[in-house]
Structures are given as structure tokens and as C-alpha cells.
Write a protein that holds these residues in place. Structure first.
Motif, mmCIF file in Angstrom:
data_model
loop_
_atom_site.group_PDB
_atom_site.id
_atom_site.type_symbol
_atom_site.label_atom_id
_atom_site.label_comp_id
_atom_site.label_asym_id
_atom_site.label_seq_id
_atom_site.Cartn_x
_atom_site.Cartn_y
_atom_site.Cartn_z
ATOM 1 N N THR A 59 15.617 -3.472 5.405
ATOM 2 C CA THR A 59 14.437 -4.329 5.546
ATOM 3 C C THR A 59 14.820 -5.698 6.082
ATOM 4 N N TYR A 60 14.022 -6.176 7.007
ATOM 5 C CA TYR A 60 14.124 -7.547 7.515
ATOM 6 C C TYR A 60 12.883 -8.269 7.012
ATOM 7 N N ILE A 61 13.077 -9.155 6.046
ATOM 8 C CA ILE A 61 11.963 -9.768 5.340
ATOM 9 C C ILE A 61 11.700 -11.163 5.894
ATOM 10 N N ILE B 144 9.168 -6.818 7.400
ATOM 11 C CA ILE B 144 8.103 -6.965 6.402
ATOM 12 C C ILE B 144 7.753 -8.433 6.191
ATOM 13 N N THR B 145 6.453 -8.726 6.119
ATOM 14 C CA THR B 145 6.009 -10.008 5.588
ATOM 15 C C THR B 145 5.482 -9.747 4.181
ATOM 16 N N GLY B 146 5.591 -10.748 3.310
ATOM 17 C CA GLY B 146 5.175 -10.547 1.929
ATOM 18 C C GLY B 146 6.142 -9.674 1.156
ATOM 19 N N ILE C 84 5.512 -4.123 8.768
ATOM 20 C CA ILE C 84 4.535 -4.046 7.675
ATOM 21 C C ILE C 84 4.124 -5.460 7.285
ATOM 22 N N ASN C 85 2.837 -5.710 7.308
ATOM 23 C CA ASN C 85 2.296 -7.044 7.067
ATOM 24 C C ASN C 85 1.561 -7.097 5.729
ATOM 25 N N LEU C 86 2.162 -7.765 4.731
ATOM 26 C CA LEU C 86 1.571 -7.840 3.393
ATOM 27 C C LEU C 86 1.335 -9.276 2.935
ATOM 28 N N ALA C 87 1.514 -10.238 3.813
ATOM 29 C CA ALA C 87 1.478 -11.644 3.406
ATOM 30 C C ALA C 87 0.075 -12.229 3.491
ATOM 31 N N GLY C 88 -0.136 -13.280 2.719
ATOM 32 C CA GLY C 88 -1.406 -14.004 2.756
ATOM 33 C C GLY C 88 -1.573 -14.848 1.512
ATOM 34 N N GLU C 89 -2.289 -15.941 1.645
ATOM 35 C CA GLU C 89 -2.588 -16.827 0.525
ATOM 36 C C GLU C 89 -3.263 -16.043 -0.608
ATOM 37 N N SER C 90 -2.846 -16.288 -1.843
ATOM 38 C CA SER C 90 -3.435 -15.613 -2.995
ATOM 39 C C SER C 90 -4.931 -15.898 -3.097
ATOM 40 N N LEU C 91 -5.686 -14.890 -3.511
ATOM 41 C CA LEU C 91 -7.122 -15.066 -3.723
ATOM 42 C C LEU C 91 -7.412 -15.813 -5.024
ATOM 43 N N PHE C 92 -6.419 -15.878 -5.892
ATOM 44 C CA PHE C 92 -6.648 -16.493 -7.199
ATOM 45 C C PHE C 92 -6.664 -18.015 -7.100
ATOM 46 N N LEU D 138 21.172 -3.980 2.374
ATOM 47 C CA LEU D 138 19.996 -3.367 2.979
ATOM 48 C C LEU D 138 18.828 -4.328 3.144
ATOM 49 N N ALA D 139 19.041 -5.613 2.872
ATOM 50 C CA ALA D 139 17.950 -6.586 3.003
ATOM 51 C C ALA D 139 18.452 -7.837 3.710
ATOM 52 N N THR D 140 17.757 -8.219 4.775
ATOM 53 C CA THR D 140 18.071 -9.434 5.512
ATOM 54 C C THR D 140 16.829 -10.315 5.553
ATOM 55 N N PHE D 141 16.982 -11.568 5.123
ATOM 56 C CA PHE D 141 15.857 -12.510 5.129
ATOM 57 C C PHE D 141 15.928 -13.365 6.390
ATOM 58 N N ILE D 142 14.802 -13.451 7.089
ATOM 59 C CA ILE D 142 14.750 -14.231 8.324
ATOM 60 C C ILE D 142 13.505 -15.111 8.321
#
Length: 296
Positions: free
Chosen positions: A27-29, A5-7, A62-70, A42-46
Motif C-alpha cells: 500500500t502507498y498511503i 490509498i487515501t484515508g 482507493i479513495n476513503l478520505a474526507g472531513e469527518s461528518l461529526f 508493505l506500507a509506504t507513506f507519501i
């Protein structure tokens, strides 16, 4: 299941990883600073430079990352909004290319802004024509990069177009604030459509797409009952037991926050036809119940 996962530490990502962990998935974050994160059972950060060949078989990405619109949309801010989504998605595609065993599915975030704005059109996943404003440009390019996973690697790819997500983070607290301060009312003409979805249904829909091998292409992450801004704000005021009386002119919004104001002064009527056709049932199909379920 192993899910990359990103984000994963963002608004949607936190709720999603919690749900995945509750179902026993690992999850591999992907994060820019894994050294500052604490791994768990259950969570590994890479990091983004991590060699994907050293990972176990990844079942889904799963791709959820991106610069905030705010924030004020200066030229550099807009460039960051676009480039962050393009670069992260491209990095993910490159990681997948290097994996010995490819994932079964790639789910990549997008937005209903893909369609531009309209007060009279109805958009479903069968609508092919994109809009011509900045957010439409971002979504169009973002999806094009994500589609490499299917076009070049044959991986089932889902383009999840998010509407306004209702929860205690993201845009909703900002929308709720004037109502809380007894200054609630329609924004601009109030005729602009707002396609929304509860955070719990977002998480459920992502998992639904993970598990249904027949779902691919664009999927609208919106509830089946969009509301015009004037009706959205009236229901919000009613649920919060606050008055609905003080309209905010579009000119004031654009004066205060510039081009970003289009997030609230414009909109689109978007329906989740594909999700419903595949049998997805919304827990919160109606706005009043959705807002009422969100703790203050």
C-alpha cells in the motif's frame, strides 16, 4: 498488487490496509504528514505533492478520505465536509493522469446519503435520482469528480456508497453509548430506516470490487437487511442486555447537535443489489449477529 490509498489511517482504511498486507499487497498511503509516519515492508507513506511518475505501477487507487461528518454543522464545517471530498478526489484524478501506466481500477467512497431520506422508498444501484439535502449534494458532487477517472481516462470506476459501518470506531460507538448507560430507546419516531454494514464486510466488499473487473459504477456497501431505527435500537439493547425504554425526541437531537442530527433522525432503505448480483456473500447479513461480533 500495488494499491494507492487515501484515508489509509482512518477507521475503514486501517482495516483495509491490514487485510491487503495479509494478502501480500503493498500500500502507498497518501497523507498530509508522511514524515510523521513509519514505513514498513508493505506500507509506504507519501504526501499529496509526491511525483506519481516515481511510483511503481499502481494497480488500484482507493479513495476513503474526507472531513469527518461529526461536529456541529456550521457553514464553515459544511464547506469543509464538501471541499475536502472534492479536493482530495480531484487531486487523485490529477495524480492518475500523470501516471505513465494507469491503474486498472479506481474505487472512490461515497454514501447512501446520495438518495436523501425516505421512509417508504427502496433504493438500489438502479435508482438514478439523488436527494435534495446537504448530504445528497455532497455525494452527488463527490461522485461526479470521481467519475472523471472513467469519463476522461477510461479507468474502471467504482463508487462505493457506505451505509452506517458497525465497528469500534465511527458512528456505532456513539449509537451504543446511551444503551450502555441504560438509556436506550428509539430516536425520534423510530420509523426512519438505517442501512448498516459490518466493518469486516466493508473490507471484504472493497477487495471484491478490486478483483472483479465486471463491477463498475455505484455499489452499495450496506447489508441486505436494513432496519428501522426502533428495531435497530431494540436489537442493540437486547444484545447488550440493557433495557429498551427511553425514546429520544428528534427536537432534543437537533437542539444538541443541530443539522447533523439528520444522521440519526432520517434515513433510507438501501439494498446491495449489485454486490449480490455479482456473487458477493455477506458474513454478517443480519443485525443481531453483526452487533454480537463487535467486542465492547
Amino acid at each position: 498488487m500495488n494499491v494507492l490509498i487515501t484515508g489509509g489511517t482512518g477507521f475503514v482504511g486501517k482495516h483495509l490496509t491490514k487485510a491487503l498486507h495479509e494478502n501480500g499487497h503493498h500500500t502507498y498511503i497518501l497523507t498530509r504528514s508522511p514524515e510523521n509516519k513509519q514505513n514498513s515492508e508493505l506500507a509506504t507513506f507519501i504526501g499529496y505533492e509526491h511525483d506519481p511518475t516515481t511510483l511503481p505501477h499502481i494497480n488500484a487507487v482507493i479513495n476513503l478520505a474526507g472531513e469527518s461528518l461529526f461536529g456541529y454543522w456550521t457553514k464553515s464545517k459544511k464547506q469543509s465536509i464538501l471541499e475536502s471530498r472534492i479536493n482530495i478526489t480531484q487531486s487523485l484524478v490529477e495524480m492518475i493522469k500523470k501516471m505513465d501506466n494507469k491503474p486498472d481500477v479506481f474505487i472512490s467512497g461515497s454514501a447512501v446519503g446520495y438518495f436523501g431520506s425516505s421512509e417508504d422508498k427502496i433504493f438500489t444501484e438502479a435508482t438514478n435520482e439523488a436527494g435534495n439535502d446537504f448530504l445528497a449534494e455532497v455525494a452527488l458532487e463527490w461522485e461526479a469528480v470521481a467519475n472523471q477517472a472513467e469519463n476522461q481516462l477510461g479507468i474502471r470506476t467504482v463508487l462505493l456508497r457506505f451505509g452506517v459501518i458497525l465497528g469500534n470506531e465511527g458512528a456505532f460507538p456513539l449509537m451504543r453509548l446511551p444503551v450502555k448507560l441504560f438509556a436506550g430507546g428509539k430516536i425520534g419516531t423510530g420509523e426512519q430506516w438505517l442501512s448498516w454494514i459490518h466493518i469486516h464486510d466493508v473490507v471484504r466488499l472493497i477487495q471484491f470490487c478490486l478483483n472483479d473487473p465486471k463491477i463498475e459504477g455505484p455499489v452499495h456497501a450496506t447489508a441486505p437487511n436494513p432496519k428501522r431505527n426502533k428495531d435497530f435500537m431494540r436489537i442493540l439493547a437486547s444484545v447488550m442486555h440493557r433495557p429498551y425504554w427511553l425514546p429520544v425526541p428528534s427536537s432534543m437531537i437537533h437542539l444538541l447537535i443541530g443539522e447533523m442530527g439528520q444522521l440519526v433522525t432520517k434515513g433510507q432503505y438501501v439494498l446491495p443489489k449489485k454486490a449480490q448480483d455479482h456473487g458477493f456473500q455477506f458474513n454478517y447479513p443480519h443485525l443481531k449477529e453483526a452487533i454480537g461480533s463487535i467486542e465492547d
